[in-house]
Design an enzyme around this catalytic site. Structure first.
Site, mmCIF file in Angstrom:
data_model
loop_
_atom_site.group_PDB
_atom_site.id
_atom_site.type_symbol
_atom_site.label_atom_id
_atom_site.label_comp_id
_atom_site.label_asym_id
_atom_site.label_seq_id
_atom_site.Cartn_x
_atom_site.Cartn_y
_atom_site.Cartn_z
ATOM 1 C CG ASP A 298 -24.059 -23.675 29.477
ATOM 2 O OD1 ASP A 298 -22.856 -23.491 29.763
ATOM 3 O OD2 ASP A 298 -24.631 -23.117 28.528
HETATM 4 P P1 AP5 Z 1 -22.886 -24.655 24.372
HETATM 5 O O1 AP5 Z 1 -21.453 -24.383 24.184
HETATM 6 O O2 AP5 Z 1 -23.637 -25.418 23.363
HETATM 7 O O3 AP5 Z 1 -23.228 -25.332 25.619
HETATM 8 P P2 AP5 Z 1 -22.362 -25.938 26.548
HETATM 9 O O4 AP5 Z 1 -23.257 -25.977 27.717
HETATM 10 O O5 AP5 Z 1 -21.024 -25.388 26.720
HETATM 11 O O6 AP5 Z 1 -22.321 -27.413 25.823
HETATM 12 P P3 AP5 Z 1 -21.303 -28.076 24.838
HETATM 13 O O7 AP5 Z 1 -22.071 -28.929 23.909
HETATM 14 O O8 AP5 Z 1 -20.334 -27.101 24.290
HETATM 15 O O9 AP5 Z 1 -20.678 -28.973 25.890
HETATM 16 P P4 AP5 Z 1 -19.219 -28.877 26.404
HETATM 17 O O10 AP5 Z 1 -18.308 -29.057 25.248
HETATM 18 O O11 AP5 Z 1 -19.047 -27.691 27.279
HETATM 19 O O12 AP5 Z 1 -19.186 -30.109 27.286
HETATM 20 P P5 AP5 Z 1 -19.002 -31.627 26.875
HETATM 21 O O13 AP5 Z 1 -19.240 -31.894 25.421
HETATM 22 O O14 AP5 Z 1 -17.732 -32.048 27.416
HETATM 23 O O15 AP5 Z 1 -23.543 -23.272 24.720
HETATM 24 C C1 AP5 Z 1 -24.852 -23.104 25.019
HETATM 25 C C2 AP5 Z 1 -25.143 -21.720 25.483
HETATM 26 O O16 AP5 Z 1 -24.020 -20.871 25.433
HETATM 27 C C3 AP5 Z 1 -26.219 -21.055 24.667
HETATM 28 O O17 AP5 Z 1 -27.411 -21.060 25.420
HETATM 29 C C4 AP5 Z 1 -25.685 -19.653 24.430
HETATM 30 O O18 AP5 Z 1 -26.630 -18.651 24.720
HETATM 31 C C5 AP5 Z 1 -24.506 -19.572 25.338
HETATM 32 N N1 AP5 Z 1 -23.456 -18.696 24.836
HETATM 33 C C6 AP5 Z 1 -22.823 -18.735 23.638
HETATM 34 N N2 AP5 Z 1 -21.958 -17.699 23.534
HETATM 35 C C7 AP5 Z 1 -22.042 -17.006 24.700
HETATM 36 C C8 AP5 Z 1 -21.398 -15.836 25.205
HETATM 37 N N3 AP5 Z 1 -20.475 -15.175 24.504
HETATM 38 N N4 AP5 Z 1 -21.738 -15.410 26.441
HETATM 39 C C9 AP5 Z 1 -22.656 -16.083 27.182
HETATM 40 N N5 AP5 Z 1 -23.296 -17.175 26.766
HETATM 41 C C10 AP5 Z 1 -22.989 -17.637 25.533
HETATM 42 O O19 AP5 Z 1 -20.228 -32.275 27.618
HETATM 43 C C11 AP5 Z 1 -20.539 -32.008 28.958
HETATM 44 C C12 AP5 Z 1 -21.166 -33.255 29.533
HETATM 45 O O20 AP5 Z 1 -22.293 -33.615 28.728
HETATM 46 C C13 AP5 Z 1 -20.252 -34.479 29.493
HETATM 47 O O21 AP5 Z 1 -19.404 -34.543 30.586
HETATM 48 C C14 AP5 Z 1 -21.273 -35.591 29.491
HETATM 49 O O22 AP5 Z 1 -21.728 -35.832 30.774
HETATM 50 C C15 AP5 Z 1 -22.407 -35.025 28.655
HETATM 51 N N6 AP5 Z 1 -22.257 -35.488 27.273
HETATM 52 C C16 AP5 Z 1 -21.742 -34.797 26.232
HETATM 53 N N7 AP5 Z 1 -21.767 -35.548 25.101
HETATM 54 C C17 AP5 Z 1 -22.321 -36.737 25.441
HETATM 55 C C18 AP5 Z 1 -22.636 -37.946 24.731
HETATM 56 N N8 AP5 Z 1 -22.357 -38.063 23.440
HETATM 57 N N9 AP5 Z 1 -23.211 -38.945 25.409
HETATM 58 C C19 AP5 Z 1 -23.517 -38.849 26.739
HETATM 59 N N10 AP5 Z 1 -23.240 -37.743 27.456
HETATM 60 C C20 AP5 Z 1 -22.639 -36.689 26.828
#
Ligand code: AP5
Length: 344
Positions: A298
């Site tokens: 997000d």
């Molecule tokens: P959540 O799914 O945790 O958040 P997200 O923003 O999607 O984060 P993720 O951890 O899933 O990341 P991603 O897999 O999308 O991206 P990536 O890992 O590639 O959800 C959070 C929110 O969702 C909550 O607030 C909740 O309320 C809401 N929610 C849940 N269900 C819902 C529903 N039904 N309706 C509405 N809202 C809902 O990472 C992205 C970027 O991060 C990467 O490109 C990189 O730049 C960085 N990054 C990731 N990992 C690393 C690392 N190890 N080191 C450095 N940078 C990193």
């Protein structure tokens, strides 16, 4: 910072209050959850929220995917009310907390209120740096199209130039998505969606397919892209190939080419365009600096939108997305503090 007009971005999603706590594997097992789930709560999960509140002293954080992204975009943009948000909440104290926090971050929240259900919550179960999400949509599912048909909200839609709606919201109101998408199409404005979670392309395939022809920019992570491919019966797990196939799906606005942006955690972000695919490296973050990845995706979109509305190139937008996600994973939940000091 370029002077950006108020209300230029309009987002719609489920308004959820995150109830976040560190738990152990036993707790996940008790509710049949995995470390990296993102699911909708079933009857077996309903006791989780009280369990967390009673035994884990949780944090209450303004959540809901698009609301998170808009809060991060506001952080980047500094000037309040550049973004407007629609979602449905109950008439309760959680709605007040949610509204206060989102407004404090500069988002012009215009909630629909229902007395049919309490404000939705999302259990964020953190184990080490992993997070398992279990969303109880409650009031959020009562969002109805009449909210966007109110004259004051129609005005906000007409005034916006960028529209961002989560894939999560296809489970709630496809007619709302289509009506907003048609405004974007009519005025040649950008319509952006996110695949949101692997269960969306799988369990809500038809609903998502109804919206996709309107989408100019599609965001997703690798798991979501693979789930999308599986739902389409595309026999591939290659993200580049999946992205290219997404570009070829029917598109209503012929004046704009579709763009697909796929994140893959610490691995490079892929920007997939009609005639090229670009990779953007993610700088390594030391393990001891990572708090949890909740909200990383997000925050990435928030950073991207914060630059996009200033007319910046995709290159700058993506680098700001990576920067924003990096800040958020060093804190609990999708939170930030101080001035955003992204350098182009
Ligand atoms: P959540 O799914 O945790 O958040 P997200 O923003 O999607 O984060 P993720 O951890 O899933 O990341 P991603 O897999 O999308 O991206 P990536 O890992 O590639 O959800 C959070 C929110 O969702 C909550 O607030 C909740 O309320 C809401 N929610 C849940 N269900 C819902 C529903 N039904 N309706 C509405 N809202 C809902 O990472 C992205 C970027 O991060 C990467 O490109 C990189 O730049 C960085 N990054 C990731 N990992 C690393 C690392 N190890 N080191 C450095 N940078 C990193």
């Amino acid at each position: 910072m370029k002077d950006v007009k108020e209300g230029i971005v309009l987002g719609v999603c489920n308004a959820l209050l995150d109830i976040s706590a560190n738990v152990d594997e036993q707790f996940l097992k008790k509710y049949n959850l995995e470390r990296d789930n993102a699911i909708l709560a079933e009857p077996q999960h309903m006791p989780i929220y009280d369990d967390l509140i009673t035994h884990f002293n949780p944090d209450y954080i303004a959540g809901g995917s698009v609301q998170n992204s808009l809060r991060v975009a506001q952080w980047i943009l500094e000037k309040p009310n550049i973004t407007v948000y629609f979602g449905c909440v109950g008439d309760d104290k959680y709605a007040k907390i949610l509204e206060e926090r989102a407004k404090a971050d500069g988002v012009n929240v215009q909630y629909q209120h229902t007395s049919e259900a309490p404000t939705g919550t999302c259990a964020v179960l953190v184990t080490n740096t992993h997070r398992s999400l279990c969303a109880n949509l409650a009031a959020a599912i009562h969002f109805s199209i009449d909210h966007i048909q109110k004259p004051e909200n129609k005005k906000l839609i007409d005034n916006a130039e960028y529209y961002y709606i989560s894939g999560f919201f296809v489970a709630v109101s496809v007619p709302t998505i289509i009506e907003i998408a048609k405004t974007a199409l009519e005025h040649n404005r950008l319509f952006i969606m996110n695949l949101s979670a692997p269960y969306i392309p799988l369990a809500f395939k038809d609903a998502l397919e109804e919206c996709l022809p309107y989408v100019d920019i599609i965001f997703g992570n690798e798991g979501e892209a693979e789930a999308f491919a599986q739902a389409q019966n595309w026999d591939t797990k290659d993200l580049r190939e999946i992205g290219k196939k997404m570009l070829q799906l029917p598109k209503a606005n012929k004046k704009r080419s579709r763009v697909v942006i796929l994140t893959q955690g610490k691995d490079p972000v892929l920007l997939i365009e009609k005639d090229k695919i670009s990779e953007f490296n993610v700088p390594l973050l030391e393990h001891d600096k990572m708090v949890d990845t909740n909200g990383a995706g997000d925050a990435f979109v928030g950073g991207f939108i914060g630059q996009l509305v200033q007319g910046k190139s995709f290159d700058v937008c993506i680098r700001c997305g990576i920067w924003a996600a990096r800040q958020i994973i060093q804190r609990s939940g999708c939170t930030f503090e101080g001035k955003a000091d992204f350098k182009e």
